[in-house]
Design an enzyme around this catalytic site. Structure first.
Site, short mmCIF file in Angstrom:
data_model
loop_
_atom_site.label_atom_id
_atom_site.label_comp_id
_atom_site.label_asym_id
_atom_site.label_seq_id
_atom_site.Cartn_x
_atom_site.Cartn_y
_atom_site.Cartn_z
N ASP A 1 1.56 8.47 3.29
CA ASP A 1 2.24 9.25 2.25
C ASP A 1 1.67 10.67 2.32
OD1 ASP A 1 3.88 7.18 0.78
OD2 ASP A 1 1.91 6.24 0.79
N HIS B 1 -4.39 -0.48 3.46
CA HIS B 1 -5.26 -0.40 2.27
C HIS B 1 -6.69 -0.79 2.64
CE1 HIS B 1 -1.26 -1.37 0.25
NE2 HIS B 1 -1.60 -0.23 -0.31
O1 PAF Z 1 0.33 5.39 -2.79
C1 PAF Z 1 0.40 4.60 -3.76
O2 PAF Z 1 0.31 3.37 -3.63
C2 PAF Z 1 0.61 5.15 -5.15
O3 PAF Z 1 1.48 6.21 -5.16
C3 PAF Z 1 -0.71 5.50 -5.88
C4 PAF Z 1 -1.43 6.65 -5.18
C5 PAF Z 1 -1.61 4.28 -5.93
C6 PAF Z 1 -0.42 5.94 -7.31
O4 PAF Z 1 0.22 4.93 -8.03
#
Ligand code: PAF
Length: 293
Positions: free
Chosen positions: A165, A52
């Site tokens: 993802d 993140h």
């Molecule tokens: O990847 C994630 O953490 C979630 O799927 C997101 C994109 C924040 C949507 O809730």
């Protein structure tokens, strides 16, 4: 505005401003825009890790104000999935975002996002259908709904998502394009630990013994990619990968596939623009990973 050029921050928030309502978010964005700044949105479900933080760092290169959303979105969890158990780590999230210099955190309540009487939906097909779409029915509609709402609430110049993802990233690109949402969607390469394990908030579910199994997954995917690059056939790479996964000690495998990287359709003969994607189960954790070819 000033394209990809960076960027003295517009606000030296330390800690970041915590915005719990759409109204406060919009006010923050309005003030940032009035100061001539570009806005980056980093949507997350919290329990922040260095993957993140990499999104935040990339956001800072593209914008003067980085807004990180922290919202565990009930709409993307199916019955029996880990919505209640999903790790929540507000204090350490704020510490990390303060250290990273994020300007604001959008942290709405569930009722702020989905008030009583909320009935709208966003339904997406195509790229959302195979793989995760088959195993987690409704998941991508829930992701598409919350991301669409957050893009419309914020109207950022750029929104950043991790390539970990991979399918989600393609789904979000598709939604933004289909609905003409004027935002640049930026994919950011997966951040891995020293053993190659893709960072994920759900890695917190792994015991030390399970961790040693989990780190096999990335090695198997990278070795498949190597074989393909060296001229091996798709069938041979897939067969080898299945054998390795069966031997590695996972509890089960949801899928291991080589797909067209953009459409996620079956790849038959082509050897470029491919993505190897896998999902396996190990104790309470469901691990997903992917690598490019
Ligand atoms: O990847 C994630 O953490 C979630 O799927 C997101 C994109 C924040 C949507 O809730």
């Amino acid at each position: 505005m000033n394209g990809g050029m960076t960027t003295a921050p517009l606000f030296s928030h330390s800690p970041p401003a915590v915005l719990q309502t759409v109204e406060k978010l919009r006010h923050f964005v309005k003030v940032a825009r009035a100061r001539g700044g570009r806005i980056a949105l980093v949507p997350t479900m919290g329990a922040l890790h260095d993957g993140h933080m990499e999104l935040v760092r990339r956001g800072q290169k593209k914008a003067q104000a980085v807004i990180v959303s922290v919202f565990v979105n009930p709409a993307q969890f199916g019955p029996g999935e880990d919505y209640d158990a999903y790790p929540r780590a507000w204090d350490s999230d704020i510490e990390k975002l303060t250290a990273a210099g994020a300007q604001a955190v959008f942290a709405p309540s569930v009722s702020e996002m989905y008030p009583d009487g909320f009935t709208a939906s966003v339904s997406i097909g195509g790229v959302a259908e195979p793989l995760e779409g088959e195993r987690r029915p409704g998941h991508f509609n829930g992701v598409a709904l919350v991301v669409t709402k957050m893009l419309l609430q914020t109207m950022p110049d750029v929104a950043l998502f991790g390539e970990k993802d991979w399918q989600q990233l393609q789904v979000i690109r598709g939604v933004a394009a289909d609905l003409n949402i004027p935002v640049e969607i930026e994919g950011v390469p997966t951040v891995r630990d020293e053993n190659g394990l893709a960072l994920s908030s759900r890695n917190a579910y792994l015991s030390p013994a399970q961790y040693h199994v989990a780190i096999r997954l990335n090695k198997i995917l990278f070795s498949m990619a190597e074989k393909l690059r060296a001229g091996g056939s798709l069938q041979a790479a897939l067969y080898g990968g299945h054998v390795e996964i069966a031997k590695a000690g996972f509890d089960s495998m949801d899928y291991l596939e080589i797909r067209d990287a953009r459409t996620l359709r079956q790849a038959s003969t082509k050897t470029e623009g491919l993505r190897i994607l896998a999902a396996v189960r190990l104790g309470k954790a469901r691990l997903i990973d992917n690598v490019g070819v």
